[in-house]
Design a protein around this motif. Structure first.
Motif, PDB file in Angstrom:
ATOM      1  N   UNK A 304       0.577  -1.211  -0.028  1.00 44.23           N
ATOM      2  CA  UNK A 304      -0.078   0.087  -0.014  1.00 44.23           C
ATOM      3  C   UNK A 304       0.845   1.300   0.029  1.00 44.23           C
ATOM      4  N   UNK A 305       1.919   1.182   0.585  1.00 43.78           N
ATOM      5  CA  UNK A 305       2.913   2.472   0.615  1.00 43.78           C
ATOM      6  C   UNK A 305       3.272   2.463  -0.699  1.00 43.78           C
ATOM      7  N   UNK A 306       3.765   1.246  -1.357  1.00 44.86           N
ATOM      8  CA  UNK A 306       4.216   1.492  -2.899  1.00 44.86           C
ATOM      9  C   UNK A 306       3.305   2.156  -3.867  1.00 44.86           C
ATOM     10  N   UNK A 307       1.888   1.656  -3.538  1.00 46.63           N
ATOM     11  CA  UNK A 307       0.805   2.561  -4.479  1.00 46.63           C
ATOM     12  C   UNK A 307       0.837   3.824  -4.043  1.00 46.63           C
ATOM     13  N   UNK A 308       0.979   4.409  -2.947  1.00 45.41           N
ATOM     14  CA  UNK A 308       0.842   5.635  -2.349  1.00 45.41           C
ATOM     15  C   UNK A 308       2.111   6.350  -3.051  1.00 45.41           C
ATOM     16  N   UNK A 309       3.304   5.890  -3.143  1.00 42.92           N
ATOM     17  CA  UNK A 309       4.267   6.566  -3.650  1.00 42.92           C
ATOM     18  C   UNK A 309       4.171   6.401  -5.266  1.00 42.92           C
ATOM     19  N   UNK A 310       3.570   5.717  -5.707  1.00 48.30           N
ATOM     20  CA  UNK A 310       3.435   5.863  -7.254  1.00 48.30           C
ATOM     21  C   UNK A 310       2.344   6.772  -7.679  1.00 48.30           C
ATOM     22  N   UNK A 311       1.512   7.204  -6.632  1.00 50.77           N
ATOM     23  CA  UNK A 311       0.513   8.091  -7.032  1.00 50.77           C
ATOM     24  C   UNK A 311      -0.943   7.349  -7.082  1.00 50.77           C
ATOM     25  N   UNK A 312      -0.749   5.882  -7.058  1.00 49.73           N
ATOM     26  CA  UNK A 312      -2.019   5.348  -7.163  1.00 49.73           C
ATOM     27  C   UNK A 312      -2.528   4.759  -5.638  1.00 49.73           C
ATOM     28  N   UNK A 313      -3.329   5.896  -5.118  1.00 49.97           N
ATOM     29  CA  UNK A 313      -3.240   5.611  -3.800  1.00 49.97           C
ATOM     30  C   UNK A 313      -4.510   4.602  -3.475  1.00 49.97           C
ATOM     31  N   UNK A 314      -4.647   3.878  -2.512  1.00 51.48           N
ATOM     32  CA  UNK A 314      -5.772   2.959  -2.274  1.00 51.48           C
ATOM     33  C   UNK A 314      -6.180   3.643  -0.929  1.00 51.48           C
ATOM     34  N   UNK A 315      -7.427   4.221  -0.849  1.00 48.71           N
ATOM     35  CA  UNK A 315      -7.794   4.787   0.330  1.00 48.71           C
ATOM     36  C   UNK A 315      -8.399   3.602   0.997  1.00 48.71           C
ATOM     37  N   UNK A 316      -8.066   3.105   2.221  1.00 50.03           N
ATOM     38  CA  UNK A 316      -8.179   1.913   2.812  1.00 50.03           C
ATOM     39  C   UNK A 316      -9.661   2.253   3.794  1.00 50.03           C
ATOM     40  N   UNK A 317      -9.688   3.496   4.007  1.00 48.61           N
ATOM     41  CA  UNK A 317     -10.948   3.938   4.791  1.00 48.61           C
ATOM     42  C   UNK A 317     -12.040   3.626   3.983  1.00 48.61           C
ATOM     43  N   UNK A 318     -12.065   3.255   2.528  1.00 48.67           N
ATOM     44  CA  UNK A 318     -13.258   3.054   1.794  1.00 48.67           C
ATOM     45  C   UNK A 318     -13.599   1.685   1.616  1.00 48.67           C
ATOM     46  N   UNK A 319     -12.548   0.818   2.389  1.00 46.48           N
ATOM     47  CA  UNK A 319     -12.716  -0.457   2.117  1.00 46.48           C
ATOM     48  C   UNK A 319     -13.095  -1.461   3.457  1.00 46.48           C
ATOM     49  N   UNK A 320     -13.658  -2.326   3.537  1.00 46.30           N
ATOM     50  CA  UNK A 320     -13.474  -3.161   4.857  1.00 46.30           C
ATOM     51  C   UNK A 320     -12.100  -3.773   4.989  1.00 46.30           C
ATOM     52  N   UNK A 321     -11.403  -3.542   5.960  1.00 45.22           N
ATOM     53  CA  UNK A 321     -10.386  -4.118   6.286  1.00 45.22           C
ATOM     54  C   UNK A 321     -10.417  -5.314   7.437  1.00 45.22           C
ATOM     55  N   UNK A 322     -11.612  -5.030   8.319  1.00 40.12           N
ATOM     56  CA  UNK A 322     -11.532  -6.151   9.375  1.00 40.12           C
ATOM     57  C   UNK A 322     -12.868  -7.031   8.893  1.00 40.12           C
ATOM     58  N   UNK A 323     -12.856  -8.139   8.628  1.00 42.19           N
ATOM     59  CA  UNK A 323     -13.967  -9.211   8.552  1.00 42.19           C
ATOM     60  C   UNK A 323     -15.368  -8.686   8.935  1.00 42.19           C
ATOM     61  N   UNK A 324     -16.135  -8.394   7.971  1.00 42.32           N
ATOM     62  CA  UNK A 324     -17.558  -7.848   8.408  1.00 42.32           C
ATOM     63  C   UNK A 324     -18.411  -8.857   8.772  1.00 42.32           C
TER      64      UNK A 324
END
Length: 543
Positions: A304-324
């Protein structure tokens, strides 16, 4: 007693030694000692821990010396088995045997070898713990074991790892922008080389990578073994001292740029290739070094750091990262047979309102969160596509029923959050209502948003989907009815030729026991004789 060979490695005056053939031995650290360190051990808790140096910070010339010395050490027939001293058990019999063996060996050794053996004999005993990662040792001193400053390769709690990563993230991303070193690689190396920021250098000198020399004239002296005037001696070596971890992170990128052998690492965007290339270039000799880096990257989602550095940021707040646990589809979307979504892995369409069970949250190779379903397929974890709902969601309407009839008396509410302050008027059993949409409370409970702007429970025990023309039917028990036209009764609420019974002539008077509904939600009159007749107001009327 079987003797393990000890590798005595000259690294620009620094000795790294390790017991072979352990796969953890080559990358962990150098064992450092001095008379000063032994004295400090007795007087100060802070300096009582042995200082260990990461081999990952050596310059190109130092790496070359290391390779030559390793080769010579392996081929030497006279290499002393000092691993017996280091790894010996504490029982008296074994200790005496080792001391006797070392004494006999010293008599046959050259002066240089004698110096090495004497130095090693005075080192604290260390127990390698490979299950905790490279660089971890238990150090025996004054009758009790203490952790060496070089190591704690695994954090004591998840919060510690998250805190460490949050502190180095900006520096890792900056390293890509300035030096083209992949952020996930930098982060993983910082984790391994500093033991999650717990090593002596990272604590006292903010040196996360054990780089030697001076930084803007600043350094710390750490005891180390060096080969001077034909013999091994303990000296204090200079290690760079940084104002903060930020400068250490940047200097790591500069170090890789300044050493041409790492040219294949620079600019590499694939973490698998980057971790292999830095190992092949000689950063570490541990055969599992790339694997350790890769596991650190994937487990902590450092891509995810790589994506942010490349400018292709994944905003994890818009995803479920804990099993719903249980989710409902907010819109139509496909499931996939793999965590990597493509036309080849695309599966069936999950319709809006479908309720699904989730077994885990996983990540694609570019760090995008996915939901692994209990059916073995994968679904987007985007909150715009799926919504966490209650585990009992199957007992609710999650697809707009359009028209519903009240099965029991229940209140409507002015908000989807049901409480006494939002409670509105009561809808009696049999009331027919129009539904505009399905919405969800803050805890994921389905609600029916009515066309009148109010909200009603979506529980199937409270409301029932009925036909859109339900207003043309009796939905409240009329008690006694009169046939307006000739019409048949039926043996079931499902009307068909197999269930058709006798004809009731126009004007016939019948007693109604209850209102029931067919499978498609059409109201029926259940007669006291046990049969069923249409509830359509065009066919019957209340008497």
């Amino acid at each position: 007693m079987k003797k393990n060979k000890i590798l005595l490695v000259l690294m620009s005056g620094v000795l790294t030694f390790t017991a072979m053939p352990s796969v953890y031995a080559s990358n962990s650290s150098e064992i450092l000692t001095s008379e000063k360190a032994n004295s400090d051990y007795q007087t100060s808790d802070k300096s009582s821990e042995n200082k260990l140096e990461s081999t990952g910070s050596l310059s190109s010339s130092q790496r070359q010396q290391t390779d030559e010395t390793v080769t010579n050490s392996i081929n030497s027939e006279n290499t002393t088995s000092s691993s017996e001293i280091i790894n010996s058990e504490s029982d008296t019999e074994t200790t005496e045997e080792i001391n006797t063996d070392v004494k006999e060996k010293v008599e046959e050794s050259t002066p240089e070898e004698k110096a090495v053996e004497e130095t090693l004999a005075n080192l604290p005993k260390m127990e390698l713990r490979p299950e905790l990662g490279p660089g971890y040792y238990e150090v025996e001193g004054s009758g009790s074991k203490t952790r060496s400053k070089r190591s704690l390769m695994a954090p004591t709690a998840m919060s510690n790892s998250e805190l460490f990563l949050s502190k180095i993230k900006a520096g890792a991303i900056s390293g890509w922008k300035k030096y083209k070193v992949l952020p996930s690689l930098t982060g993983a190396q910082a984790v391994l080389e500093s033991g999650w920021g717990s090593s002596g250098l990272s604590q006292s000198a903010n040196n996360l990578f054990g780089i030697k020399g001076r930084y803007n004239g600043q350094f710390e002296l750490w005891p180390t073994l060096e080969f001077l005037n034909g013999q091994w001696v303990t000296v204090n070596a200079e290690f760079r001292k940084y104002p903060s971890w930020k400068e250490s992170m940047e200097d790591h990128g500069k170090f890789l740029v300044d050493n041409p052998r790492y040219y294949k690492v620079l600019g590499e965007k694939n973490y698998i290739k980057a971790t292999n290339e830095i190992w092949l270039a000689g950063y570490a000799t541990d055969p599992d070094y790339p694997g350790k880096l890769q596991r650190t990257i994937t487990y902590n989602n450092l891509t995810a750091w790589d994506k942010e550095a490349f400018g292709n940021v994944i905003d994890l707040s818009k995803y479920y990262t804990i099993n719903p646990g249980t989710i409902v589809m907010k819109k139509d979307d496909n499931q996939f047979s793999s965590v990597e979504f493509s036309s080849k892995t695309r599966g069936t369409l999950q319709k809006k309102g479908n309720v699904l069970k989730v077994s885990a949250v996983v990540y694609s190779s570019n760090g995008t969160p996915r939901l692994k379903l209990t059916n073995g397929n994968y679904l987007s974890a985007s909150k715009s596509i799926v919504l966490k709902t209650v585990n009992t969601a199957a007992n609710y309407y999650t697809v707009n029923p359009g028209t519903i009839v009240m099965k029991v008396d229940d209140n409507q509410f002015s908000s989807k959050e049901f409480n006494k302050s939002t409670r509105g008027k009561l809808h009696e059993k049999g009331s027919v209502l129009k539904v505009a949409d399905i919405v969800y409370s803050s805890n994921g409970t389905p609600r029916l948003k009515l066309t009148n702007g109010n909200y009603l429970s979506a529980s199937k025990s409270i409301v029932l989907k009925t036909v859109n023309t339900a207003a043309n039917y009796y939905t409240i028990n009329p008690g006694t009815i009169v046939m307006k036209v000739d019409d048949n009764q039926f043996s079931s609420a499902e009307f068909n030729k197999n269930t058709r019974g006798k004809l009731h002539k126009k004007g016939s008077v019948l007693k109604v026991a209850d209102i029931v509904y067919s499978s498609n939600g059409t109201p029926r009159l259940k007669l006291i004789n046990g049969n069923y007749i249409s509830a359509n107001k065009k066919i019957i009327e209340k008497k």
